[in-house]
Design an enzyme around this catalytic site. Structure first.
Site, PDB file in Angstrom:
ATOM      1  N   TRP A  81      12.477   2.480  -2.986  1.00 43.48           N
ATOM      2  CA  TRP A  81      12.403   3.830  -2.419  1.00 43.48           C
ATOM      3  C   TRP A  81      13.605   4.655  -2.865  1.00 43.48           C
ATOM      4  O   TRP A  81      13.465   5.806  -3.280  1.00 43.48           O
ATOM      5  CB  TRP A  81      12.369   3.761  -0.890  1.00 43.48           C
ATOM      6  N   ALA A 127       0.810  -1.223   0.000  1.00 44.10           N
ATOM      7  CA  ALA A 127       0.000   0.000   0.000  1.00 44.10           C
ATOM      8  C   ALA A 127       0.845   1.276   0.000  1.00 44.10           C
ATOM      9  O   ALA A 127       0.299   2.375  -0.130  1.00 44.10           O
ATOM     10  CB  ALA A 127      -0.932  -0.004   1.210  1.00 44.10           C
ATOM     11  N   ASP A 128       2.166   1.156   0.121  1.00 40.25           N
ATOM     12  CA  ASP A 128       3.030   2.333   0.189  1.00 40.25           C
ATOM     13  C   ASP A 128       3.073   3.051  -1.164  1.00 40.25           C
ATOM     14  O   ASP A 128       3.402   2.457  -2.201  1.00 40.25           O
ATOM     15  CB  ASP A 128       4.448   1.914   0.601  1.00 40.25           C
ATOM     16  N   ILE A 129       2.772   4.337  -1.154  1.00 39.84           N
ATOM     17  CA  ILE A 129       2.698   5.112  -2.398  1.00 39.84           C
ATOM     18  C   ILE A 129       4.061   5.218  -3.056  1.00 39.84           C
ATOM     19  O   ILE A 129       4.182   5.173  -4.286  1.00 39.84           O
ATOM     20  CB  ILE A 129       2.118   6.514  -2.109  1.00 39.84           C
ATOM     21  N   GLY A 130       5.111   5.354  -2.266  1.00 39.70           N
ATOM     22  CA  GLY A 130       6.458   5.458  -2.819  1.00 39.70           C
ATOM     23  C   GLY A 130       6.847   4.223  -3.617  1.00 39.70           C
ATOM     24  O   GLY A 130       7.407   4.325  -4.716  1.00 39.70           O
TER      25      GLY A 130
END
Length: 296
Positions: free
Chosen positions: A284, A242-245
């Protein structure tokens, strides 16, 4: 008199990239030219500062630890754990050389998954950083530490959970945090201080056990737990879908017109196991502006 401990590890290990990423946090005491960072820690109940300085190169890394205190095996091991000096980065790179992340791993070779300096610090940062942008999150964390922590030898120490547990909610909201966040910070600290949340025993539990235990606590959701597992405990096989990055990094890597679906990410991640945490870290890194600006 400062005592020295010399340590040599296997390469690759890029300490300059470590310092560059740590420097995003204004609380870090970093000297880029000297290639060093000062780490706040405790020797029993006494606060001490340990300077970690790189003395070798990426392919032949070595370090000096120095402190006004005589370091015991416990503190030395703690430093080794924080900087993940026992993790075989070459083996991990070899694993990803056979995957679609090969280019990213080659570009950022020797980048380790460095942990927060203390598990409580990590948890407080995770709570403070919830639902705010990164710049403001660092500002809020800095206010929290400067107000309730203390400084020694130019290094800031976070307050201890038993000290935060005694605060009033209004003392937190005065730092421009919401009432709800103030409750999360103080109430969680109370659980740690009175022993209901044995934070420093979590390392003996599995990822799933930790998740089940922590999400029962008000203010701690899956995002916070995943960050604690990654940057507090250094668990190697976490992939926060779910991490946008991470979504943006994969969109860029795959040349997509829109963010990938959950099913796509789950399918791609299969070949990255058992090092999903490193896949996350390097993804990231691939979209962080600072990664492009690093002087090699």
């Amino acid at each position: 008199m400062w005592k020295l401990v010399k340590i040599k590890i296997n390469g690759p290990y890029d300490f300059d990239r470590v310092l560059q990423r740590l420097s995003i946090d204004p609380l870090m005491a970093i000297h880029s030219t000297e290639r060093s960072v000062k780490v706040p820690m405790y020797q029993e109940e006494t606060p001490i500062v340990v300077k970690v300085q790189a003395t070798g190169a990426k392919q032949d890394p070595s370090f000096e630890l120095s402190s006004s205190a005589t370091l015991t095996d416990k503190e030395i091991q703690q430093i080794k754990t924080i900087f993940q000096w026992d993790k075989p980065l070459q083996d991990i790179s070899n694993h990803f050389a056979k995957t679609d992340l090969a280019t990213i791993f080659q570009e950022h070779e020797g980048t380790p998954l460095v942990l927060d300096f203390d598990l409580y610090h990590c948890l407080m940062k995770c709570i403070i950083h919830q639902q705010v942008n990164m710049k403001f999150a660092h500002t809020l964390t800095e206010r929290f530490v400067h107000t309730f922590g203390f400084e020694k030898e130019g290094v800031w120490f976070y307050p201890k959970p038993e000290d935060v547990a005694k605060l009033d909610y209004e003392q937190i909201t005065e730092l421009k945090m919401s009432r709800r966040k103030a409750e999360y910070i103080i109430d969680t600290s109370k659980l740690i201080a009175n022993g209901d949340l044995p934070l420093y025993s979590l390392d003996n539990m599995s990822d799933e056990e930790i998740l089940k235990k922590l999400i029962k606590i008000r203010g701690i959701g899956p995002w916070t737990v995943q960050n604690l597992l990654l940057f507090g405990l250094g668990r190697p096989n976490l992939f926060p879908i779910a991490d946008i990055g991470i979504q943006n990094a994969l969109k860029k890597l795959k040349g997509l017109d829109q963010k990938p679906t959950v099913l796509q990410m789950q399918e791609w991640a299969k070949e990255w196991e058992p090092y999903l945490s490193y896949a996350s870290l390097y993804l990231w890194r691939s979209i962080e502006p600072q990664a492009e600006e690093l002087v090699k």
